[in-house]
Design a protein around this motif. Sequence first.
Motif, PDB file in Angstrom:
ATOM      1  N   ARG A  86       0.824  -1.204   0.000  1.00 53.86           N
ATOM      2  CA  ARG A  86       0.000   0.000   0.000  1.00 53.86           C
ATOM      3  C   ARG A  86       0.860   1.257   0.000  1.00 53.86           C
ATOM      4  N   ALA A  87       0.457   2.172  -0.843  1.00 53.87           N
ATOM      5  CA  ALA A  87       1.252   3.397  -0.972  1.00 53.87           C
ATOM      6  C   ALA A  87       0.832   4.399   0.087  1.00 53.87           C
ATOM      7  N   LEU A 120       2.660   6.130  -9.864  1.00 52.11           N
ATOM      8  CA  LEU A 120       1.805   6.787  -8.870  1.00 52.11           C
ATOM      9  C   LEU A 120       1.993   8.296  -8.901  1.00 52.11           C
ATOM     10  N   ALA A 121       3.247   8.716  -9.089  1.00 59.09           N
ATOM     11  CA  ALA A 121       3.513  10.162  -9.160  1.00 59.09           C
ATOM     12  C   ALA A 121       2.800  10.762 -10.364  1.00 59.09           C
ATOM     13  N   LEU A 122       2.825  10.017 -11.452  1.00 62.70           N
ATOM     14  CA  LEU A 122       2.163  10.479 -12.671  1.00 62.70           C
ATOM     15  C   LEU A 122       0.648  10.550 -12.433  1.00 62.70           C
ATOM     16  N   LEU A 130      -8.308  11.526  -7.068  1.00 62.76           N
ATOM     17  CA  LEU A 130      -7.646  10.217  -7.015  1.00 62.76           C
ATOM     18  C   LEU A 130      -7.563   9.762  -5.573  1.00 62.76           C
ATOM     19  N   GLU A 131      -7.835   8.469  -5.358  1.00 72.68           N
ATOM     20  CA  GLU A 131      -7.795   7.933  -4.012  1.00 72.68           C
ATOM     21  C   GLU A 131      -7.234   6.510  -4.070  1.00 72.68           C
ATOM     22  N   SER A 142      -7.193  -0.421  -3.767  1.00 72.76           N
ATOM     23  CA  SER A 142      -8.129   0.006  -4.775  1.00 72.76           C
ATOM     24  C   SER A 142      -7.755   1.437  -5.173  1.00 72.76           C
ATOM     25  N   VAL A 143      -7.559   1.654  -6.460  1.00 70.36           N
ATOM     26  CA  VAL A 143      -7.287   2.999  -6.961  1.00 70.36           C
ATOM     27  C   VAL A 143      -8.589   3.515  -7.566  1.00 70.36           C
TER      28      VAL A 143
END
Lengths: 150, 138
Positions: A86-87, A120-122, A130-131, A142-143
């Motif tokens: 997880r980020a 992710l940075a992009l 975004l979540e 979940s993105v």
Amino acid sequence: MPTVRLGFSPAPAHVRTARLVAVAVARRAGVPEELLDEVRLAVGEACSRAVALHQLYHRKELVDVEMTDGPRFTVRVHDRGPAESRADALPDPVELVAHSEDIVTAEPFPAATVAVGMGLALLTGLVDDLEVTPSPDGTGTSVRMSWPIA
Amino acid sequence: MELSLQTGTVAGRTVLRVTGEIDVYTAPELRQRLLALIERGDGDGAPPPVRHLVIDLSKVEFLDSTGLGVLVGGLKRLRALGGTLVLVCAQARILKIFQITGLDGIFTIVPTEEAAVAAEPAAEDSTGDQSAPPATDR
């Protein structure tokens, strides 16, 4: 209730299919034409990230993509990576490049993790809404992303 | 259209012309080609190894972070060997990806192949660096 739901085995070759489907559904839902490039790139990044996590942790389950019409067009991409994937912090790509010297001297091209971080940075730079959250059932992340409908 | 890679030259400089989509599926092919150019030489495998490379992205329809990762890898590899990498791109949708990630500050990006040669004028492949392949990393 999603409008379109897509499951694909976690292989890079299928990410393109997911992108194409997402753009087609977004267009149909009424997302403005000038945002479709953003949808294409963002869904591609989210799916690439999911594929990379599945491959990294040897998960054979399908990557699940849900597209929902509504006041906004919403896409959710679910992966089955373990909790530690997880980020919590989103890396800065310039930092990644600057601090990947040790990786680079040993291995001329950046490790997959660098690309995942860059993805992710992009995504954060690209998508206003975004979540990234742990999945409700406790496995994976979940993105969720959404775009306005004209 | 997926990925197509062709090598050519502009003013004596090696150019890798990329057409199609650079994504998580096709990026390994780009990575292999870049490695081959840097380790061995041009598209026919002919030496000398390329040190001053131009990558023309004018016909790239899609670029994702995996592709960016490969380009960054190529840049770092060439710099470590005393070489240069110049990207050719004038498409707003592709340039935007470099801007969002801040990588536009790391790459030299020019609108045409001719401008790429001008951007790194001191670098000439024809002078050939060391004759031996890069066996030792500095």
